[in-house]
Design an enzyme around this catalytic site. Structure first.
Site, mmCIF file in Angstrom:
data_model
loop_
_atom_site.group_PDB
_atom_site.id
_atom_site.type_symbol
_atom_site.label_atom_id
_atom_site.label_comp_id
_atom_site.label_asym_id
_atom_site.label_seq_id
_atom_site.Cartn_x
_atom_site.Cartn_y
_atom_site.Cartn_z
ATOM 1 N N HIS A 1 38.897 20.511 -2.156
ATOM 2 C CA HIS A 1 38.547 21.627 -1.249
ATOM 3 C C HIS A 1 37.974 21.085 0.059
ATOM 4 O O HIS A 1 38.432 21.422 1.160
ATOM 5 C CB HIS A 1 37.526 22.544 -1.933
ATOM 6 C CG HIS A 1 37.000 23.637 -1.062
ATOM 7 N ND1 HIS A 1 37.416 24.944 -1.162
ATOM 8 C CD2 HIS A 1 36.073 23.632 -0.060
ATOM 9 C CE1 HIS A 1 36.787 25.696 -0.261
ATOM 10 N NE2 HIS A 1 35.952 24.915 0.423
ATOM 11 N N GLU A 2 36.966 20.230 -0.037
ATOM 12 C CA GLU A 2 36.285 19.736 1.188
ATOM 13 C C GLU A 2 37.242 18.926 2.063
ATOM 14 O O GLU A 2 37.211 19.035 3.292
ATOM 15 C CB GLU A 2 35.073 18.890 0.798
ATOM 16 C CG GLU A 2 33.985 19.638 0.055
ATOM 17 C CD GLU A 2 33.518 20.895 0.796
ATOM 18 O OE1 GLU A 2 33.107 21.854 0.129
ATOM 19 O OE2 GLU A 2 33.596 20.933 2.041
ATOM 20 N N HIS B 1 39.123 20.967 4.350
ATOM 21 C CA HIS B 1 38.420 21.224 5.620
ATOM 22 C C HIS B 1 38.587 20.043 6.553
ATOM 23 O O HIS B 1 38.842 20.212 7.750
ATOM 24 C CB HIS B 1 36.917 21.445 5.365
ATOM 25 C CG HIS B 1 36.581 22.726 4.692
ATOM 26 N ND1 HIS B 1 37.089 23.940 5.075
ATOM 27 C CD2 HIS B 1 35.768 22.988 3.643
ATOM 28 C CE1 HIS B 1 36.618 24.893 4.301
ATOM 29 N NE2 HIS B 1 35.805 24.344 3.412
ATOM 30 N N HIS C 1 38.351 28.550 5.312
ATOM 31 C CA HIS C 1 38.327 29.215 3.997
ATOM 32 C C HIS C 1 39.408 30.294 3.899
ATOM 33 O O HIS C 1 39.744 30.960 4.858
ATOM 34 C CB HIS C 1 36.943 29.815 3.735
ATOM 35 C CG HIS C 1 35.965 28.790 3.283
ATOM 36 N ND1 HIS C 1 34.628 28.817 3.625
ATOM 37 C CD2 HIS C 1 36.142 27.676 2.535
ATOM 38 C CE1 HIS C 1 34.020 27.765 3.090
ATOM 39 N NE2 HIS C 1 34.913 27.049 2.417
#
Lengths: 368, 77
Positions: A119-120, A123, A129
């Protein structure tokens, strides 16, 4: 999916990363593997490559820290905020920080480092998101197995970098929409005062005090469970929930699996020709359990595994429940009424007077 | 009263959440934000998570705010 403002992205596809320090929660090799696997998730669907540096400045600098850790963006101790990362750019751009106050694991027992890192690093590559609860880029943590990117994630990252899709990758499912007028249920059960509605790889949790049903991945709560639930029911006297998928059944005590399960449904005395249970319900007032398969249903006395199916079963659903469809997707029992769900229709059926009292849309119980 | 302190705790928790993740201006520590700013940001959060957009701190909203999550803001920079 969403990108950061101005669709920030790396200008070249060969990106470098460096792991500055390690959490004591895991072996160094486990951290290295989690980070590499998390990067590979994105490399699998784009032309991006990731080269590991052991010194100097890399595009993506990865570190563990707690509370104020040097970027004026402090963590908050255990739980709450697990990690954060900065969008592509010079300096702190792309850097990825994990909260050392969390318990990092490589399984589902606490916060799975691979999942949070995937997930990170999304980014760090330019993904913001997503509001799709089935997407990896959804802000709230949920444990899952298998390939973590959903269609939504893949579309988002390929909008930035273009891409390749491996036909062997099965993207994570998109979460079903509760107000889709054609929504049908896979299974419904009570669970200690809450109502659990299963659909595809997700379930909604309805609590009398919560106006909005809460949607979660099944595997995030029950990692041992297969992706899809065919039927489920609660026996409140035994504080057990029984869940059926294919020819197997699981017994849960709350959220924990009861020893000795899963078992085969044929241990209930069902013939081998039965390959799945469509719906199941426990009638509190009579102590009977009903299992629905295709156009028939079976009835059991109080204790399911005494192998005593009531005499004269299976019987036809159409004959015994006049006014109903001849097949059932899910069924629940509340205050003397049976609630049958078939496709997008919900039938409220009086068990005592043997007739349909009301017909509604299936998702009316989801506040739609 | 316990109810009052719980409501106050939830409100302060929500302010901190919205400040970190939805750009709610940092209020004076401990003093409650002006309600229209707070309500606007709360509605943004409820809309993002497909909750009922009530602008009030209902149980579903507080429950979702307390779930473990990523620390990157949900909107904007």
């Amino acid at each position: 999916y969403n990108h950061f403002p101005r669709h920030l992205k790396w200008q070249n596809n060969n990106i470098t990363f460096r792991i500055l320090n390690y959490t004591p929660d895991l072996k160094k090799a486990d951290v290295d593997r989690a980070i590499r696997n998390a990067l590979n998730v994105w490399a699998d669907v784009t032309p991006l490559t990731f080269k590991k540096l052991h010194e100097g400045i890399a595009d993506i600098m990865i570190s563990f820290g707690s509370r104020e850790h040097g970027d004026y963006n402090p963590f908050d101790g255990p739980n709450g905020l697990l990690a954060h990362a900065y969008p592509p750019g010079a300096g702190i751009g792309g850097d990825t920080h994990f909260d050392e106050d969390e318990q990092w694991t490589k399984d589902s027992s606490a916060y799975n480092l691979f999942i949070v890192a995937a997930h990170e690093l999304g980014h760090a590559l330019g993904m913001s998101h997503s509001s799709d609860a089935g997407a990896l880029m959804y802000p709230v943590y949920s444990y899952t197995t298998g390939f973590p990117l959903s269609e939504d994630d893949i579309e988002g990252i390929q909008a930035l970098y273009g891409g390749k899709i491996h036909d062997l990758l099965k993207p994570r499912p998109v979460a079903p929409s509760k107000c889709d007028p054609d929504l049908s249920f896979d299974a419904v059960t009570e669970l200690r005062g809450e109502t659990i509605v299963f659909k595809d790889s997700f379930y909604w949790r309805l609590h009398p005090q919560m106006p909005e049903p809460e949607q979660t991945l099944i595997k995030s709560t029950w990692p041992f469970f297969p992706k899809k639930v065919d039927a489920a029911y609660e026996n409140p006297e035994k504080d057990r929930v029984y869940m059926f998928s294919g020819i197997k059944m699981w017994a849960l005590n709350g959220y924990d699996l009861v020893d000795g399960y899963p078992k085969y449904i044929h241990k209930l005395g069902l013939p081998k020709s039965v390959r799945k249970v469509d719906a199941a319900v426990y009638i509190k007032d009579t102590g009977k359990t009903l299992l629905f398969t295709d156009e028939e249903y079976w009835r059991y006395a109080k204790r399911l595994f005494t192998r005593t199916m009531d005499r004269g079963y299976p019987r036809s659903i159409e004959e015994d429940f006049p006014g109903m469809d001849d097949e059932v997707d899910a069924v629940a029992y509340h205050y003397g009424q049976l609630y049958f769900f078939h496709e997008h229709i919900q039938y409220e059926y009086s068990y005592a007077s043997r007739k349909v009292l009301r017909i509604q849309r299936t998702n009316s119980i989801l506040n739609c | 009263l316990p109810l009052q302190s719980t409501e106050k705790d939830n409100r302060l928790f929500a302010e901190k959440y919205l400040h970190r993740l939805y750009g709610l201006p940092a209020g004076l520590q401990g003093r409650l934000q002006k309600s229209d700013t707070f309500q606007t940001k709360l509605k943004e959060m409820q809309k993002f998570f497909k909750l009922k957009v009530t602008g009030t701190l209902d149980d579903s909203t507080v429950e979702l705010m307390k779930q473990a999550r990523c620390g990157v803001p949900d909107i904007g920079e």
